[in-house]
Design a protein around this motif. Structure first.
Motif, mmCIF file in Angstrom:
data_model
loop_
_atom_site.group_PDB
_atom_site.id
_atom_site.type_symbol
_atom_site.label_atom_id
_atom_site.label_comp_id
_atom_site.label_asym_id
_atom_site.label_seq_id
_atom_site.Cartn_x
_atom_site.Cartn_y
_atom_site.Cartn_z
ATOM 1 N N LYS A 264 0.858 -1.177 0.000
ATOM 2 C CA LYS A 264 0.000 0.000 0.000
ATOM 3 C C LYS A 264 0.897 1.232 0.000
ATOM 4 O O LYS A 264 1.812 1.357 0.810
ATOM 5 C CB LYS A 264 -0.912 0.007 1.222
ATOM 6 C CG LYS A 264 -1.957 1.096 1.171
ATOM 7 C CD LYS A 264 -2.933 0.963 2.323
ATOM 8 C CE LYS A 264 -3.999 2.021 2.243
ATOM 9 N NZ LYS A 264 -4.918 1.901 3.373
ATOM 10 N N THR B 191 1.942 5.358 0.011
ATOM 11 C CA THR B 191 1.586 6.711 0.416
ATOM 12 C C THR B 191 1.453 7.507 -0.872
ATOM 13 O O THR B 191 1.934 7.090 -1.926
ATOM 14 C CB THR B 191 2.679 7.351 1.295
ATOM 15 O OG1 THR B 191 3.862 7.531 0.487
ATOM 16 C CG2 THR B 191 3.004 6.489 2.512
ATOM 17 N N MET B 192 0.843 8.664 -0.801
ATOM 18 C CA MET B 192 0.711 9.471 -2.009
ATOM 19 C C MET B 192 2.078 9.994 -2.466
ATOM 20 O O MET B 192 2.300 10.174 -3.657
ATOM 21 C CB MET B 192 -0.292 10.608 -1.802
ATOM 22 C CG MET B 192 -1.740 10.112 -1.667
ATOM 23 S SD MET B 192 -2.343 9.086 -3.061
ATOM 24 C CE MET B 192 -2.289 7.433 -2.385
ATOM 25 N N ASP B 193 3.023 10.180 -1.550
ATOM 26 C CA ASP B 193 4.383 10.569 -1.947
ATOM 27 C C ASP B 193 5.066 9.446 -2.728
ATOM 28 O O ASP B 193 5.750 9.695 -3.718
ATOM 29 C CB ASP B 193 5.225 10.954 -0.724
ATOM 30 C CG ASP B 193 4.844 12.312 -0.151
ATOM 31 O OD1 ASP B 193 4.253 13.137 -0.898
ATOM 32 O OD2 ASP B 193 5.140 12.552 1.041
ATOM 33 N N GLU B 194 4.880 8.198 -2.287
ATOM 34 C CA GLU B 194 5.451 7.049 -3.003
ATOM 35 C C GLU B 194 4.813 6.909 -4.386
ATOM 36 O O GLU B 194 5.496 6.647 -5.381
ATOM 37 C CB GLU B 194 5.244 5.763 -2.205
ATOM 38 C CG GLU B 194 6.069 5.706 -0.949
ATOM 39 C CD GLU B 194 5.665 4.561 -0.012
ATOM 40 O OE1 GLU B 194 6.560 4.061 0.694
ATOM 41 O OE2 GLU B 194 4.470 4.183 0.022
ATOM 42 N N ASP C 134 -5.663 8.785 2.049
ATOM 43 C CA ASP C 134 -4.687 7.888 1.408
ATOM 44 C C ASP C 134 -5.207 7.288 0.107
ATOM 45 O O ASP C 134 -4.810 6.208 -0.298
ATOM 46 C CB ASP C 134 -4.254 6.796 2.386
ATOM 47 C CG ASP C 134 -5.414 5.976 2.932
ATOM 48 O OD1 ASP C 134 -6.580 6.326 2.656
ATOM 49 O OD2 ASP C 134 -5.164 4.988 3.635
#
Length: 159
Positions: free
Chosen positions: A30, A32-35, A91
């Motif tokens: 899952k 993160t939005m940064d990833e 998320d």
């Protein structure tokens, strides 16, 4: 005997309704939005949407800077232009066409693929990031396109 045929018929119908279903790989993480941004922002993405009535494939670019998802999609043999708004809700990544309610999904990453996953944990779409997509183009990962950023552009121009 009639019950057996009805059961087989119902099973075949349910199978046909989920003909494009894909399980989330065990190794998918899952994101993160940064990833997710680090993986997909500004790169060409080949998308297969799995949970619609017709097969849908697309060649898209997700742009955090512009807040858009743009490209072309093939919906059951008909090509359309795509330009939707890209937003985030907690998320989840969300997209919405003009006048539409946002559709939001969790993002799971596995290598160069990301999976848009619904609240019920069914996979909505599978996307492959980072290489030129063209029906006649070979898989550029085989030809070192990742080490030469100009290779996908040059190949598309040659086609």
């Amino acid at each position: 005997m009639r019950t057996i045929f009805l059961s087989i018929g119902a099973a075949a119908f349910l199978y046909a309704m989920n003909a494009y279903a894909v399980d989330l790989p065990a190794g998918a993480k899952k994101a993160t939005m940064d990833e997710f941004k680090a993986l997909a922002d500004g790169k060409p993405v080949k998308v297969e949407i799995l949970d619609l009535e017709k097969p849908v494939s697309a060649e898209l670019v997700w742009s955090w800077k512009k807040g858009t998802i743009t490209g072309k999609a093939d919906i059951g043999g008909k090509t359309i232009d795509v330009k939707t708004k890209l937003t985030f809700k907690g998320d989840k990544a969300c997209s919405a066409g003009k006048g539409e309610k946002p559709s939001c999904h969790f993002i799971y990453i596995d290598g160069d693929k990301f999976y848009e996953v619904r609240d019920d944990m069914k996979v909505h779409a599978v996307s492959t990031v980072g290489f030129a997509v063209h029906p006649a183009a070979p898989d550029l990962r085989t030809y070192g396109a990742r080490s030469d950023p100009a290779a996908p552009v040059a190949l598309k121009a040659a086609l």
